[in-house]
Structure formats: structure tokens, C-alpha cells
Scaffold this motif. Sequence first.
Motif, mmCIF file in Angstrom:
data_model
loop_
_atom_site.group_PDB
_atom_site.id
_atom_site.type_symbol
_atom_site.label_atom_id
_atom_site.label_comp_id
_atom_site.label_asym_id
_atom_site.label_seq_id
_atom_site.Cartn_x
_atom_site.Cartn_y
_atom_site.Cartn_z
ATOM 1 N N SER A 61 0.863 -1.188 0.000
ATOM 2 C CA SER A 61 0.000 0.000 0.000
ATOM 3 C C SER A 61 0.895 1.233 0.000
ATOM 4 N N PRO A 62 0.462 2.317 -0.648
ATOM 5 C CA PRO A 62 1.301 3.512 -0.682
ATOM 6 C C PRO A 62 1.375 4.187 0.680
ATOM 7 N N THR A 63 2.488 4.837 0.948
ATOM 8 C CA THR A 63 2.625 5.650 2.153
ATOM 9 C C THR A 63 1.783 6.910 2.028
ATOM 10 N N ALA A 64 1.723 7.447 0.823
ATOM 11 C CA ALA A 64 0.893 8.620 0.526
ATOM 12 C C ALA A 64 0.482 8.532 -0.938
ATOM 13 N N GLY A 65 -0.602 9.238 -1.292
ATOM 14 C CA GLY A 65 -1.099 9.192 -2.653
ATOM 15 C C GLY A 65 -2.053 8.038 -2.868
ATOM 16 N N GLY A 66 -2.496 7.857 -4.107
ATOM 17 C CA GLY A 66 -3.484 6.830 -4.397
ATOM 18 C C GLY A 66 -3.111 5.981 -5.594
ATOM 19 N N VAL A 67 -3.532 4.711 -5.535
ATOM 20 C CA VAL A 67 -3.315 3.763 -6.631
ATOM 21 C C VAL A 67 -4.643 3.091 -6.935
ATOM 22 N N GLN A 68 -5.028 3.093 -8.210
ATOM 23 C CA GLN A 68 -6.255 2.425 -8.628
ATOM 24 C C GLN A 68 -6.001 1.597 -9.887
ATOM 25 N N VAL A 69 -6.674 0.470 -9.970
ATOM 26 C CA VAL A 69 -6.676 -0.366 -11.170
ATOM 27 C C VAL A 69 -8.128 -0.636 -11.517
ATOM 28 N N GLY A 70 -8.543 -0.209 -12.691
ATOM 29 C CA GLY A 70 -9.944 -0.400 -13.082
ATOM 30 C C GLY A 70 -10.918 0.269 -12.143
ATOM 31 N N TYR A 77 -9.183 -5.276 -7.101
ATOM 32 C CA TYR A 77 -9.232 -5.601 -8.531
ATOM 33 C C TYR A 77 -8.661 -6.997 -8.777
ATOM 34 N N ALA A 78 -7.521 -7.304 -8.166
ATOM 35 C CA ALA A 78 -6.878 -8.605 -8.368
ATOM 36 C C ALA A 78 -7.792 -9.741 -7.900
ATOM 37 N N GLU A 79 -8.489 -9.524 -6.788
ATOM 38 C CA GLU A 79 -9.357 -10.580 -6.258
ATOM 39 C C GLU A 79 -10.607 -10.773 -7.112
ATOM 40 N N ARG A 80 -11.128 -9.682 -7.680
ATOM 41 C CA ARG A 80 -12.379 -9.779 -8.433
ATOM 42 C C ARG A 80 -12.153 -10.093 -9.911
ATOM 43 N N ARG A 81 -11.126 -9.503 -10.501
ATOM 44 C CA ARG A 81 -10.925 -9.637 -11.946
ATOM 45 C C ARG A 81 -9.697 -10.473 -12.303
ATOM 46 N N GLY A 82 -8.725 -10.517 -11.412
ATOM 47 C CA GLY A 82 -7.499 -11.246 -11.703
ATOM 48 C C GLY A 82 -6.516 -10.414 -12.510
ATOM 49 N N VAL A 83 -5.242 -10.636 -12.266
ATOM 50 C CA VAL A 83 -4.170 -9.962 -12.997
ATOM 51 C C VAL A 83 -3.175 -11.023 -13.462
ATOM 52 N N ALA A 84 -2.819 -11.000 -14.728
ATOM 53 C CA ALA A 84 -1.785 -11.893 -15.243
ATOM 54 C C ALA A 84 -0.429 -11.326 -14.825
#
Length: 338
Positions: A61-70, A77-84
Motif C-alpha cells: 500500500s502507498p505511504t501517501a497518494g493513491g493507486v487504482q486499477v480499473g 481488482y486482483a481478487e475480483r478480476r485477476g491480474v496476469a
Amino acid sequence: MIRLEKVVKEFGGPLARLRGERVRALDGVTLHVPPGAAVGLVGPNGAGKSTIIRLLLGYLSPTAGGVQVGGMLPRDYAERRGVAYVPDRVALPPVWTVRGALQAFAALGEVERPADRIERVTRKLGLTELAGRRVAALSKGNLQRLAIAQALLGDRKVMVMDEGTDGLDPEWVARVREMLAEWRRADPERVLIYASHDLDEVERVADQAIILSEGKVREVVDLRGGGGPRPAYRLEVEGADCARRVAEAFPGALPVAGAAHAFRVEAGGARDLTRRLGTLIGAGAIVRAVTPEAGTLRERYQHGLARRTQGAARIAAALDAVGEGAVSVDAAEPEEGA
């Protein structure tokens, strides 16, 4: 599809913070990767490439800021859609077989029609004859192909490769490159994140390259360059009247000074190059070698790092001089993008 907004990632606990020993792996990174893009992450060791990958996979997890995928947090996202994902180091139980490993990954990823998928990827990656072999007995190249095979099992929209072709011979590197292009063509919204020290391969695979250094984005290089220069190659041929045949297949071809039967040619990408080479071979020419010129990415990467190294050296020299009481300077950071 992927968004990083002013992301900071530091390592070390509260005591490390008090001692000033926390390591800042990412320092205000902002990246926007739209659907359908292939983005290369390049930079020296410690630049922040692996940290970005672990954030995208939800391992950190980031110390500050934001990260989003889809539009979701990466772990969601990884749990619901999966990532190769193809890791930089492949670690599997040594007693597993190739087929058993793929069956395990298919089960974990809830892959539909797993038997058909496993058959397809083992054939595509040349693993059919190795299906019963234990992981412990695989060569580095075969183990890497197994890692790529598991990444292709599921129908994913995001693929992350961290030195994904490491250990492969040139033939398999080229074949994996074509597999990635095929994977992208199958769904125009698929996103590829490709981290590698091999700048020439990044230039062939990606649409853009993110040059990282000291946890910052230093430059974004457009590798498809709408309206930019076409990729150039050194082409070496044999055969009678080869100059005419090269000129017919590659209009604008220029002979290389001091090299017999060598020409500088341009093509509009891998498919256009393949088509033109086919025309040349069909006309009776023998192709000895095709070598890409040092591309835009390599030139800009080396130039940018050289500027930063020179700037750091000037700062260090100035600080040494200050310590000796010789001069007084304002030691500013090298400008952003240098």
C-alpha cells in the motif's frame, strides 16, 4: 485503467523514521495508463520499478497518494478480476510438475475450461513434452516459459511482466513478443505493464516508456510516435543485384559506408518489417542479419542518466569545497527530467 496519483512509498518503521533511516522508494509518482496501452518501466536498479509493480498487484500500500486499477484498489481488482503476472524470479515448489503447476494456477485463478486452457498454453509455450517434468529439473528458460504460460491461462485485462523474458533465448524472446501482441489484439482494452532492463525489447513491446530514477518519473517516451521517425534497421544481405532488390522492398534504403551489402532501412513496425523482408526474400535475396538501430528510448535513457550523473557529481564537488571552506554555493537538485 491504471492510475497512480502523487504516490509516495517509504520503507522502514517508526524507529527508522526517527533515525532518518527510512528509504523512499517512490517520491510523488503520477502515472495514468489508459485501456489498450502497453507501458514499459525502465530505470537503473533501485529506481522504483518493482515497487510500482507490487503496488499495482496489491502486495503493498502507498505511504501517501493513491493507486487504482480499473477504478478499484489494486487488491480488490486482483481478487475480483485477476491480474496476469510474470515475476522477475520464478519460485515454485520443486516437486510440482509442469502440468501440476498449471492445474494449481488454473484452480487458484478460477479459470474456465481449465483443461482446454492448459493444453493451449503448454502447446503455445513449447511445454507439451515437459508436462510431466518436475519444476526442479527445468532449465531457467523452461521455467520462465512456465511462468508465462500461467500468466496466459486466464482471460485477464491487465498483464504485468517484471523481466518477463529473462533467461529466454532470442528465438523465444521473439515468439513471446508476438504472443504479447496477439494477447493485446484479442481485446483492445487490455493493458500491459512491461518492466525490463532490456531497452531494445521494451521499445519493441511497449507504446510508451516511463523512465524512472531515484523514485521519480524523469521522462515519458512515446515509442509509437504518431508522426515521429520510423524504426530504422541495419540490413545485411547476399545475392546478385541485392542493392536493387533492397531498394524495391525498402524505398529510401541507404548503403552503410564501409560495409558491403549492408543497408540502413526503415519500416513502420514489426509487421511492416516482416512484410518487406518477405518481399525481399521472395525476390531471391539472402538475409544475413537484421539489427535495430539504437532507438529513441536507449538514446534518451542514456542521455538522461548521464545528465543526472554529471549533475550529482557537480553537487558533490561543490559540497566538498564548502566543507573545505573554499567556496559557498547553492547546491540545487538537478532539474526534473534531467
